[in-house]
Design an enzyme around this catalytic site. Sequence first.
Site, short mmCIF file in Angstrom:
data_model
loop_
_atom_site.label_atom_id
_atom_site.label_comp_id
_atom_site.label_asym_id
_atom_site.label_seq_id
_atom_site.Cartn_x
_atom_site.Cartn_y
_atom_site.Cartn_z
N THR A 72 -7.59 -15.84 -8.38
CA THR A 72 -6.60 -14.60 -8.54
C THR A 72 -7.20 -13.40 -8.26
OG1 THR A 72 -5.41 -13.11 -10.25
CG2 THR A 72 -7.25 -14.56 -11.08
N ILE A 73 -6.36 -12.38 -7.44
CA ILE A 73 -7.23 -11.22 -7.21
C ILE A 73 -7.77 -10.49 -8.53
CG2 ILE A 73 -6.37 -10.95 -4.98
CD1 ILE A 73 -4.49 -8.53 -6.47
N ASP A 74 -7.05 -10.75 -9.63
CA ASP A 74 -6.87 -10.04 -10.89
C ASP A 74 -8.43 -10.38 -11.52
OD1 ASP A 74 -4.47 -9.12 -10.19
OD2 ASP A 74 -3.68 -10.78 -11.55
N HIS B 261 -2.44 -6.78 -12.55
CA HIS B 261 -1.80 -7.15 -13.81
C HIS B 261 -2.03 -6.48 -14.93
CE1 HIS B 261 0.70 -10.46 -16.03
NE2 HIS B 261 1.34 -9.65 -15.57
N ARG C 129 -1.17 13.34 -4.94
CA ARG C 129 -0.34 12.31 -4.00
C ARG C 129 -0.77 10.82 -4.51
NH1 ARG C 129 1.80 16.23 -2.57
NH2 ARG C 129 2.08 17.19 -0.41
N VAL D 159 -1.14 -5.39 -0.08
CA VAL D 159 -2.17 -5.20 0.99
C VAL D 159 -3.47 -5.82 0.62
CG1 VAL D 159 -3.09 -2.99 0.76
CG2 VAL D 159 -3.03 -3.79 2.84
O1 F6P Z 1 -1.78 -11.96 -10.13
C1 F6P Z 1 -1.85 -11.29 -8.68
C2 F6P Z 1 -0.83 -10.14 -8.64
O2 F6P Z 1 -1.17 -9.51 -7.37
C3 F6P Z 1 -1.18 -9.02 -10.00
O3 F6P Z 1 -2.03 -8.16 -9.26
C4 F6P Z 1 0.38 -8.36 -9.63
O4 F6P Z 1 0.66 -7.72 -10.90
C5 F6P Z 1 1.24 -9.36 -9.04
O5 F6P Z 1 0.43 -10.42 -8.71
C6 F6P Z 1 2.33 -9.03 -8.22
O6 F6P Z 1 3.06 -10.24 -8.18
P1 F6P Z 1 4.34 -10.40 -7.01
O7 F6P Z 1 3.54 -11.00 -5.92
O8 F6P Z 1 5.31 -11.42 -7.65
O9 F6P Z 1 4.76 -8.96 -6.66
#
Ligand code: F6P
Length: 374
Positions: free
Chosen positions: A134-136, A180, A292, A299
């Site tokens: 996960t990127i998180d 997230h 802004r 991305v």
């Molecule tokens: O868990 C990875 C993530 O990119 C979070 O950082 C983000 O809140 C969520 O998924 C976005 O989910 P989706 O791709 O369903 O919009």
Amino acid sequence: MATTIGILTAGGDSPGLNAAIRAVGKAAQRHYGMHVIGFKDGFTGLIQNRHIRLDGDSLSGILSRGGTILGTSRVKVHKVDLGDGKRIDMRPMIQRVVEEHGLAAIVCLGGGGTMKNAYRLHKVGVPVVTLPKTIDNDVWGTDTTFGYDTAMGIATDAIDRLHSTAHSHHRIMIAEVMGHNTGWLTLGAGLAGGADAILLPEIPFEVKAVADSILQRKAGGSSFSIVAVAEGAMSAPNRARHDELRHALDALGKGKDASELKAELEALEASRKHSTERLAEELEELTGLEARVTILGHVQRGGSPSTADRLLATQLGTAAADAIAEGSTGVMIAMRDGKAVQVPLEEIAGNRKSVPTDHPWIESARRLDICLGD
Ligand code: F6P
């Protein structure tokens, strides 16, 4: 007869998934002589038994590709929405698919939701092994997850680019970063990108503190400021109300009407969608500077994985094949101090790895007088 294993990718996609699929698949085939199949679109494809053979050809040339060749989805295996408001437990269906293929294990590549699904399956006897992606970077029990390094690089690059335009226009530039409910991405990219304020879900912020720090910079001759804000960051009053509502809901006895509390909580959650725009408006008001907003969004999940993510995915992927070969299931392959180790899923599922507020990166930020909003 050769052992057969399955692979699936679930939850939000992230760079490094294909590198991991390749590592699991090639190690399983070449080193252990296993057959490998891939289920399409995460647990949905597993339930529907939609699968493809992952042989030598399909595993070649994918190491550097972003996304996932298998596709992904977000479902809870124990309550799958049938579309008519009804939810059904699909674990028996999955058990049948596993029996039909004679699978020794299903390798599930995913984040927190995937760990919960895998644990639910493990508890009913489905052999699973998971890998943390996960990127998180918020999966419990592992030092890091693949996807994080790449996304952090993308967000850092974006913050770098915001600097020159912020400087030219004497503006406040706010970059909203994914993550997230955790601040790993924002903290890493904010620090690496030289942000002047970094706002994380783990540290509720006071807008006035952020505005004051911007005015202080202005008084010191810096007419622009960069704010990196996590999508899950909350102002201190909102966080306090949020926690209050959660506690009240937890404390409410069964049979009591929770609709009002739930509605307020949902409204508060929904208001987070536009919280970065509101932050910009408030900062404009308090500082008199133009602000802004740049929402980095998906991305951050796209494109080719970084070298670090390829290496992590490869090391964890081959270790997953080793685990299956030695008969170990019900575990996540975690990275700890540079080594791939097996951690029981029951320790992982339902837990989240937040940024500790005494993390060394936070200490560094404070030494640099970066505003953390508190
Ligand atoms: O868990 C990875 C993530 O990119 C979070 O950082 C983000 O809140 C969520 O998924 C976005 O989910 P989706 O791709 O369903 O919009």
